[in-house]
Design a protein around this motif. Sequence first.
Motif, PDB file in Angstrom:
ATOM      1  N   LYS A 162     -28.465  10.534 -22.152  1.00  0.00           N
ATOM      2  CA  LYS A 162     -28.085  10.931 -23.506  1.00  0.00           C
ATOM      3  C   LYS A 162     -28.258  12.421 -23.778  1.00  0.00           C
ATOM      4  N   MET A 163     -29.101  13.112 -23.006  1.00  0.00           N
ATOM      5  CA  MET A 163     -29.349  14.530 -23.256  1.00  0.00           C
ATOM      6  C   MET A 163     -28.177  15.375 -22.740  1.00  0.00           C
ATOM      7  N   GLN A 164     -27.245  15.667 -23.616  1.00  0.00           N
ATOM      8  CA  GLN A 164     -26.070  16.453 -23.241  1.00  0.00           C
ATOM      9  C   GLN A 164     -26.078  17.840 -23.882  1.00  0.00           C
ATOM     10  N   SER A 165     -26.668  17.954 -25.060  1.00  0.00           N
ATOM     11  CA  SER A 165     -26.743  19.242 -25.743  1.00  0.00           C
ATOM     12  C   SER A 165     -27.980  19.250 -26.639  1.00  0.00           C
ATOM     13  N   GLY A 166     -28.397  20.444 -27.040  1.00  0.00           N
ATOM     14  CA  GLY A 166     -29.557  20.558 -27.912  1.00  0.00           C
ATOM     15  C   GLY A 166     -30.591  21.507 -27.353  1.00  0.00           C
ATOM     16  N   LEU A 167     -31.839  21.303 -27.761  1.00  0.00           N
ATOM     17  CA  LEU A 167     -32.968  22.119 -27.318  1.00  0.00           C
ATOM     18  C   LEU A 167     -33.834  21.280 -26.390  1.00  0.00           C
ATOM     19  N   PHE A 168     -34.104  21.788 -25.207  1.00  0.00           N
ATOM     20  CA  PHE A 168     -34.814  21.017 -24.188  1.00  0.00           C
ATOM     21  C   PHE A 168     -36.119  21.706 -23.806  1.00  0.00           C
ATOM     22  N   VAL A 184     -33.339  17.339  -7.792  1.00  0.00           N
ATOM     23  CA  VAL A 184     -32.598  16.332  -8.553  1.00  0.00           C
ATOM     24  C   VAL A 184     -32.554  16.713 -10.026  1.00  0.00           C
ATOM     25  N   ILE A 185     -33.690  17.149 -10.556  1.00  0.00           N
ATOM     26  CA  ILE A 185     -33.778  17.537 -11.969  1.00  0.00           C
ATOM     27  C   ILE A 185     -32.930  18.779 -12.240  1.00  0.00           C
ATOM     28  N   ILE A 186     -33.025  19.752 -11.351  1.00  0.00           N
ATOM     29  CA  ILE A 186     -32.257  20.986 -11.524  1.00  0.00           C
ATOM     30  C   ILE A 186     -30.755  20.704 -11.481  1.00  0.00           C
ATOM     31  N   ASP A 191     -25.083  20.513 -15.598  1.00  0.00           N
ATOM     32  CA  ASP A 191     -23.912  20.078 -16.368  1.00  0.00           C
ATOM     33  C   ASP A 191     -24.257  19.713 -17.802  1.00  0.00           C
ATOM     34  N   ARG A 192     -25.386  20.214 -18.302  1.00  0.00           N
ATOM     35  CA  ARG A 192     -25.784  19.920 -19.673  1.00  0.00           C
ATOM     36  C   ARG A 192     -25.853  21.196 -20.497  1.00  0.00           C
ATOM     37  N   LYS A 193     -25.351  21.131 -21.719  1.00  0.00           N
ATOM     38  CA  LYS A 193     -25.292  22.306 -22.579  1.00  0.00           C
ATOM     39  C   LYS A 193     -26.533  22.364 -23.469  1.00  0.00           C
ATOM     40  N   VAL A 194     -27.672  22.573 -22.839  1.00  0.00           N
ATOM     41  CA  VAL A 194     -28.928  22.649 -23.575  1.00  0.00           C
ATOM     42  C   VAL A 194     -29.521  24.047 -23.447  1.00  0.00           C
ATOM     43  N   VAL A 211     -39.615  27.300 -10.469  1.00  0.00           N
ATOM     44  CA  VAL A 211     -39.406  28.473 -11.322  1.00  0.00           C
ATOM     45  C   VAL A 211     -38.339  29.384 -10.725  1.00  0.00           C
ATOM     46  N   LYS A 212     -38.471  29.677  -9.450  1.00  0.00           N
ATOM     47  CA  LYS A 212     -37.512  30.577  -8.789  1.00  0.00           C
ATOM     48  C   LYS A 212     -36.096  30.006  -8.827  1.00  0.00           C
ATOM     49  N   LYS A 213     -35.980  28.723  -8.535  1.00  0.00           N
ATOM     50  CA  LYS A 213     -34.647  28.127  -8.483  1.00  0.00           C
ATOM     51  C   LYS A 213     -34.025  28.044  -9.872  1.00  0.00           C
ATOM     52  N   LEU A 214     -34.811  27.687 -10.875  1.00  0.00           N
ATOM     53  CA  LEU A 214     -34.301  27.610 -12.243  1.00  0.00           C
ATOM     54  C   LEU A 214     -33.837  28.975 -12.747  1.00  0.00           C
ATOM     55  N   ILE A 215     -34.576  30.016 -12.381  1.00  0.00           N
ATOM     56  CA  ILE A 215     -34.198  31.371 -12.767  1.00  0.00           C
ATOM     57  C   ILE A 215     -32.942  31.810 -12.013  1.00  0.00           C
ATOM     58  N   ASP A 216     -32.911  31.556 -10.700  1.00  0.00           N
ATOM     59  CA  ASP A 216     -31.744  31.936  -9.894  1.00  0.00           C
ATOM     60  C   ASP A 216     -30.472  31.244 -10.375  1.00  0.00           C
ATOM     61  N   GLU A 217     -30.613  30.001 -10.822  1.00  0.00           N
ATOM     62  CA  GLU A 217     -29.462  29.225 -11.299  1.00  0.00           C
ATOM     63  C   GLU A 217     -29.121  29.527 -12.761  1.00  0.00           C
ATOM     64  N   GLU A 218     -29.919  30.399 -13.394  1.00  0.00           N
ATOM     65  CA  GLU A 218     -29.736  30.795 -14.797  1.00  0.00           C
ATOM     66  C   GLU A 218     -29.728  29.582 -15.731  1.00  0.00           C
ATOM     67  N   LEU A 219     -30.712  28.705 -15.530  1.00  0.00           N
ATOM     68  CA  LEU A 219     -30.810  27.477 -16.315  1.00  0.00           C
ATOM     69  C   LEU A 219     -31.900  27.538 -17.383  1.00  0.00           C
TER      70      LEU A 219
END
Length: 353
Positions: A162-168, A184-186, A191-194, A211-219
């Motif tokens: 259900k989490m497709q958009s919003g504040l996460f 898997v989480i990353i 594909d979610r607009k959060v 942390v590194k991967k989330l930053i590199d992926e600009e998520l």
Amino acid sequence: MKMPFRDTTDPVWIGLFSHIDSVSRGTLDLLLQLKGMKITEHGKEYFVDKTQFKTIRTLMKTRETRVGGNAGNAAFFLGNLGIECVLSAPKRPKELMGFFDRLPVFFWGIRKKRAKSAVKDDPVHEHIVIELFPPLSNSKRTVISWDPVTVEGQLDVGFWKKMQSGLFFLSGLHLIEKKSSVDVIIDKLKDRKVRTYLEIGEPTKVMKYAVKKLIDEELINHIGMNEREAKAIFGAEPDEANKVSKETSCGVTIHTLDYVSSTNTKMLRPLIDIIESWAMGNLLYYKQVITLPLKRAPKGAVPTRSLPFMEKTAGLGDATGVLDMIRIFDPKKMEKLVKVMPFYGTDKFPTRL
């Protein structure tokens, strides 16, 4: 970095894990016994096996049972402020759901449910929290964990569907054992607009990888952490939020017991005051807290206050992070909260913001 959403109507999503905390006050005898098990540095989290966990469990006397898990702590705090949110809870035993029974905290399965209707016949997973107050320690907590749900990175399927958009609010990655589970989480986030606020946990190898991967992926839009996590992951001092921000291209908040530094300081003073009333054990203390003297802080940082006592230490980082997310991503809601906080506990305080 992701662009801000258009308004303040976006739902608030709180992940990853929720469980039960068995809380005990540390004693000298208990600390000596833990030292024999190589648990010597307090103010951090230890990951042990099932046998060690059971042994430590027999040594401590539970003072109380509380909501646990980074996500559970954050949602429980928001719920008590009347801020509606959806909580990720891979397991939903009645012992855990009971804490959220009267709060605007929701759960997704096939349908969106309140806690009372979301109960499942699931096992109870607990984490040990040992709170240390002066003279044993300067208001720190030691967490001891063994939990297959968090270690394996088991996810709340309904929540993620259900989490497709919003504040996460994303927390708890440090509890996961394998990098593949983090991947898997990353991948799900891509594909979610959060707008995502990452609250960093214990600086494990997996946490650093995430942390590194989330930053590199600009998520990630904003990162929250304490001083030890800032040092271990970014080599930064607690007053160097701007330095970390330049390195990560994200907003940054670093919180300590003495002060908070952030790339965005708007409404940071009332945020700290609300958190400190929570630390004293009840949000009703807010009116008392705002009269207390300020501690010293480096230039640009916002000081905490000299509290007469602290009732709780566990979950304060989670509470700080999730309210910081509201402050930064939904300033209108934060402004409303600041205006009504003096009326907390009266009929003038709204049941839902």
